[in-house]
Scaffold this motif. Structure first.
Motif, PDB file in Angstrom:
ATOM      1  N   HIS A 163       0.821  -1.234   0.000  1.00 38.93           N
ATOM      2  CA  HIS A 163       0.000   0.000   0.000  1.00 38.93           C
ATOM      3  C   HIS A 163       0.843   1.268   0.000  1.00 38.93           C
ATOM      4  O   HIS A 163       1.978   1.270   0.489  1.00 38.93           O
ATOM      5  CB  HIS A 163      -0.918  -0.005   1.223  1.00 38.93           C
ATOM      6  N   ASP A 190       6.608   1.694   5.390  1.00 43.67           N
ATOM      7  CA  ASP A 190       5.428   0.840   5.609  1.00 43.67           C
ATOM      8  C   ASP A 190       4.578   0.858   4.337  1.00 43.67           C
ATOM      9  O   ASP A 190       4.072   1.904   3.937  1.00 43.67           O
ATOM     10  CB  ASP A 190       4.650   1.388   6.799  1.00 43.67           C
ATOM     11  N   GLY A 191       4.492  -0.280   3.666  1.00 43.43           N
ATOM     12  CA  GLY A 191       3.729  -0.372   2.416  1.00 43.43           C
ATOM     13  C   GLY A 191       4.566  -0.028   1.214  1.00 43.43           C
ATOM     14  O   GLY A 191       4.756  -0.839   0.298  1.00 43.43           O
ATOM     15  N   GLU A 238      -4.889   1.016   2.875  1.00 43.34           N
ATOM     16  CA  GLU A 238      -4.717  -0.198   3.697  1.00 43.34           C
ATOM     17  C   GLU A 238      -4.893   0.129   5.167  1.00 43.34           C
ATOM     18  O   GLU A 238      -5.430  -0.657   5.945  1.00 43.34           O
ATOM     19  CB  GLU A 238      -3.318  -0.758   3.443  1.00 43.34           C
ATOM     20  N   GLU A 239      -4.459   1.323   5.565  1.00 43.07           N
ATOM     21  CA  GLU A 239      -4.442   1.647   7.006  1.00 43.07           C
ATOM     22  C   GLU A 239      -5.834   1.926   7.560  1.00 43.07           C
ATOM     23  O   GLU A 239      -6.072   1.799   8.750  1.00 43.07           O
ATOM     24  CB  GLU A 239      -3.545   2.872   7.239  1.00 43.07           C
ATOM     25  N   HIS A 260       7.435  -6.551   2.832  1.00 43.78           N
ATOM     26  CA  HIS A 260       6.997  -5.530   3.796  1.00 43.78           C
ATOM     27  C   HIS A 260       7.999  -5.426   4.923  1.00 43.78           C
ATOM     28  O   HIS A 260       8.656  -6.407   5.276  1.00 43.78           O
ATOM     29  CB  HIS A 260       5.622  -5.907   4.365  1.00 43.78           C
ATOM     30  N   GLN A 275       8.172  -4.340  10.946  1.00 47.76           N
ATOM     31  CA  GLN A 275       7.465  -3.472  11.896  1.00 47.76           C
ATOM     32  C   GLN A 275       7.592  -3.989  13.335  1.00 47.76           C
ATOM     33  O   GLN A 275       6.727  -3.753  14.171  1.00 47.76           O
ATOM     34  CB  GLN A 275       5.978  -3.306  11.530  1.00 47.76           C
ATOM     35  N   HIS A 327      -1.959  -6.953   6.832  1.00 48.00           N
ATOM     36  CA  HIS A 327      -1.387  -6.587   5.526  1.00 48.00           C
ATOM     37  C   HIS A 327      -2.398  -6.853   4.412  1.00 48.00           C
ATOM     38  O   HIS A 327      -3.286  -7.706   4.560  1.00 48.00           O
ATOM     39  CB  HIS A 327      -0.115  -7.393   5.254  1.00 48.00           C
TER      40      HIS A 327
HETATM   41 MN    MN Z   1       1.679  -1.853   6.029  1.00 45.59          MN
END
Ligand code: MN
Ligand code: HGY
Ligand code: MN
Length: 422
Positions: A94, A105-106, A139-140, A204, A207, A371
């Motif tokens: 994303h 992130d993404g 996505e978030e 990805h 995290q 995800h």
């Molecule tokens: Mn993500």
């Protein structure tokens, strides 16, 4: 020639580090578009979000992909197979972000797919399947509280009830669609038929701190945690902060605080169980007024649905006791629930073999984060490759970081998987 072919196939002919340096450079370039003057925030269909989509589309076209922006804002670039009627393999992630986000992130997953597709194009390698590099638009779930809008549309599980949702400014999804020219009727047509898909892969950032602690650059994901999200509003009795005796109060904020601690206590029991209250607000609150209402979010996740659901039941039982004892009431609205999903053994094995060929110990780990890949579970074989995070593994923060070396390794492993997928 064969040797060169093999070298080209795995990117060996490309100077070491080339992919990684390019990925980080492109990520930095994308981060220039933000809704914040001093940080990164790129939420659904903001000016920044649309600028990033256009840039990704243009980069995909420059890389030789047939690229366009679809009805929900996904950026879809196809590197066609030499075989007409071939299936497609999606490499996606994303491009939207949380508020005050990190750059990777993404976006790391989209850019890794992009540089690999470009390498295939530059070296004239065609795959037995179409390679679709996809930047998912939402996505978030920051703007409408509904995550995975982009990937759900492509995976065929788009929830049209989202059209009735409104953002913090009261703008409904339907109104946004009108403003942005989103053809709601065209969203259904984005769904891929399972029989046309060869699989789904997502690179990805982890995290978290696991790969960092094990001193590994990459990890193979076994499963993606299941989650449930709620909005809870506690209603009590507002009052003068100076005149209402403590014993006579029905303080909504104090009740909410006790509920938050009950979440923390309950979620301390369970290895993959986590519970988070990320947002908490006293509407129209004032320093000298007892809170008449308190609104907060609740995010509960676990590696399996039974653990998640048992924790939710216990938390809601505790919430009932707390509100009854304090003479307040609570309204609970479920805003999303996603099942825990396994990554396909075939994809895990292909990733592990490529990681081993890159000279790295194949290490398997579960994902506590959700995800886009989860939307494709049950539709096609999904696989995920995690990339080590620096700064203690922090994410959803400007401190999020990856190294060019690790990003380069991820790109080479992805290329190897694509070229050697059985
Ligand atoms: Mn993500
Ligand atoms: O919330 C998550 O796990 C993801 O970052 N959307
Ligand atoms: Mn995220």
């Amino acid at each position: 020639m064969v040797k060169d072919q093999a070298r080209m196939a795995t990117g060996a002919a490309t100077p070491s580090g080339y992919f990684g340096v390019k990925i980080l450079d492109l990520a930095r370039k994308l981060a220039q578009w933000s809704e914040l003057p001093d940080g990164l925030s790129c939420t659904y269909f903001s000016v920044a979000h649309k600028a990033v989509a256009t840039q990704l589309r243009d980069w995909m076209r420059s890389a030789g992909l047939d690229a366009k922006i679809d009805a929900v804002g996904n950026v879809v670039g196809r590197y066609a197979s030499s075989i007409a009627g071939a299936k497609s393999l999606i490499v996606g992630s994303h491009y939207d972000t949380v508020v005050d986000a990190g750059q990777f992130d993404g976006r790391l997953g989209i850019l890794t797919g992009l540089v690999v597709a470009e390498h295939l194009q530059l070296t004239g390698q065609r795959l037995p399947f179409h390679l679709d590099v996809v930047g998912f638009a939402e996505e978030e779930g920051v703007r409408f509280g509904a995550p995975y809008i982009g990937s759900a549309a492509v995976a065929g599980c788009f929830d049209e009830s989202i059209f009735q949702r409104s953002d913090a400014d009261g703008v409904s999804f339907a109104a946004l669609a009108g403003e942005q020219g989103i053809d709601l009727a065209a969203i259904g047509a984005l769904a891929r038929r399972p029989q046309t898909l060869r699989g789904y892969l997502e690179v990805h950032i982890e995290q978290g701190p696991v790969l960092l602690q094990r001193e590994l650059p990459l990890g193979i994901v076994t499963s993606i945690a299941g989650s449930a999200r709620f909005r809870i509003t506690v209603h009590g009795t507002a009052g003068h902060a100076g005149t209402v005796p403590m014993a006579l109060r029905h303080d909504a904020a104090a009740a909410a605080a006790e509920i938050v601690l009950a979440v923390e206590r309950r979620c301390a029991h369970g290895s993959t169980l986590v519970g988070t209250v990320g947002q908490l607000d006293v509407p129209h609150g004032a320093i000298n007024v007892i809170a008449g209402a308190c609104e907060f979010s609740l995010d509960i996740r676990a590696g399996d649905d039974a653990t998640r659901d048992a924790a939710i039941a216990d938390i809601f039982a505790a919430l009932k006791d707390i509100t009854e004892r304090r003479g307040v009431t609570a309204r609970i609205t479920e805003i999303g629930r996603h099942a825990a999903v396994p990554c396909a053994p075939r994809m895990q094995s292909a990733l592990a073999q490529a990681v081993a060929r890159a000279g790295i110990e194949p290490f398997h780990l579960a994902s506590g984060a959700g995800h886009d890949a989860a939307m494709f579970a049950g539709v096609t074989d999904i696989g995920m490759l995690f990339v080590r995070c620096g700064n203690g593994g922090i994410s959803h923060s400007p401190l999020e970081t990856v190294t060019a070396e690790d990003a380069d390794l991820a790109a080479r492993v992805l290329l190897d998987v694509l070229v050697n997928l059985d």
